[in-house]
Structure formats: C-alpha cells, structure tokens
Design a protein around this motif. Sequence first.
Motif, PDB file in Angstrom:
ATOM      1  N   ASP A  41      96.478  36.000   7.341  1.00 16.59           N
ATOM      2  CA  ASP A  41      95.215  36.319   8.009  1.00 16.59           C
ATOM      3  C   ASP A  41      95.010  37.821   8.131  1.00 16.59           C
ATOM      4  OD1 ASP A  41      94.257  33.771   8.314  1.00 16.59           O
ATOM      5  OD2 ASP A  41      94.974  33.536  10.369  1.00 16.59           O
ATOM      6  N   SER A  42      96.066  38.540   8.523  1.00 17.59           N
ATOM      7  CA  SER A  42      95.955  39.998   8.656  1.00 17.59           C
ATOM      8  C   SER A  42      95.679  40.648   7.308  1.00 17.59           C
ATOM      9  CB  SER A  42      97.235  40.579   9.250  1.00 17.59           C
ATOM     10  OG  SER A  42      97.413  40.134  10.564  1.00 17.59           O
ATOM     11  N   LEU A  43      96.395  40.203   6.295  1.00 14.83           N
ATOM     12  CA  LEU A  43      96.205  40.762   4.962  1.00 14.83           C
ATOM     13  C   LEU A  43      94.804  40.471   4.443  1.00 14.83           C
ATOM     14  CD1 LEU A  43      97.343  42.180   2.456  1.00 14.83           C
ATOM     15  CD2 LEU A  43      98.040  39.929   1.641  1.00 14.83           C
ATOM     16  N   LEU A  44      94.346  39.247   4.599  1.00 15.06           N
ATOM     17  CA  LEU A  44      93.010  38.883   4.127  1.00 15.06           C
ATOM     18  C   LEU A  44      91.932  39.664   4.860  1.00 15.06           C
ATOM     19  CD1 LEU A  44      93.478  35.059   3.653  1.00 15.06           C
ATOM     20  CD2 LEU A  44      92.991  36.727   1.867  1.00 15.06           C
ATOM     21  N   GLU A  45      92.083  39.799   6.158  1.00 15.57           N
ATOM     22  CA  GLU A  45      91.111  40.586   6.927  1.00 15.57           C
ATOM     23  C   GLU A  45      91.076  42.023   6.424  1.00 15.57           C
ATOM     24  OE1 GLU A  45      90.343  42.171  11.474  1.00 15.57           O
ATOM     25  OE2 GLU A  45      91.869  40.649  11.131  1.00 15.57           O
ATOM     26  N   MET A  46      92.247  42.566   6.156  1.00 18.37           N
ATOM     27  CA  MET A  46      92.346  43.948   5.705  1.00 18.37           C
ATOM     28  C   MET A  46      91.672  44.145   4.345  1.00 18.37           C
ATOM     29  SD  MET A  46      95.757  46.294   5.413  1.00 18.37           S
ATOM     30  CE  MET A  46      96.560  45.103   4.389  1.00 18.37           C
ATOM     31  N   VAL A  47      91.969  43.290   3.377  1.00 20.75           N
ATOM     32  CA  VAL A  47      91.375  43.486   2.051  1.00 20.75           C
ATOM     33  C   VAL A  47      89.884  43.162   2.047  1.00 20.75           C
ATOM     34  CG1 VAL A  47      93.540  43.268   0.766  1.00 20.75           C
ATOM     35  CG2 VAL A  47      92.128  41.233   1.157  1.00 20.75           C
TER      36      VAL A  47
END
Length: 131
Positions: free
Chosen positions: A64-70
């Motif tokens: 979730d954090s990675l997806l939000e970031m990208v």
Amino acid sequence: MTTEPTEPKSRYRQYLEMVIGPLEDKKRWRQYKARVRELPENYRTAVEALERYLMHFGPSGQADSLLEMVEDLADLFEQSAADGIPVREVVGQDPAEFAEAFLANYPGGSWIRRERERLSNAIDGVTGDRP
C-alpha cells in the motif's frame, strides 16, 4: 484508496492471494504502469529511473505504501508534463536529493531508515546518549 468487495472471496481467490498477494494491488500497479507509459518519453524515462531508486530505498514489504508513493509520483509527472514544466525543474540538479526528499513523505517501512535508526539507537545505548 482501495475498497473492499462486499461479497466474500472464494476459497480459490483466498489461496491465490495468499501466494501472489492481493489482486487489487496488482490492478493498481498495472494502472500506474499504464499511466507512466502515456507520459512523454523524457518524463517517462525520469519516472522509471525514480521508480527503480524508490524500489531499492522505499517502503519494503508494504504494498500500500509503495503503491501510494508511485501513484503520487505519476501524479506529479503527469501534472508537470501537462503544465510544460521541464523534468530538470521537477527533480532539480540532484535527482538523488529529490528522491530522498520525496521518500521522506512516506515514512512507512524504508529498510534503510530502519537500519539507520537501529545503528543510532545501538550507539546511543552504549554511549549513554539516549534521549
């Protein structure tokens, strides 16, 4: 950002997601990659380079954090392309510094940040400098 389905998941889907991860995350990733492919070439190349960097130093094990970031990265470059802001103005003279500042907005899970904190805490513990 994602919504949970109202119907229960089938046993097959539960098993599948246990093996490969949530299908909603995979859908978000594909949507992000499609957005990046639509960018002008120089913006796309910049996003792909930043993505590689963020994959190494960004949130590990937290989809979730990675997806939000990208997704936020794609938003930034889509808007910059639409406004005609050159890539260099977006990232500045030091792209690594830009990437680190960008990462600072996503505190969850960076393995290197955790290791830096662990090192500092260990040294503080043996020197008596704990706050």
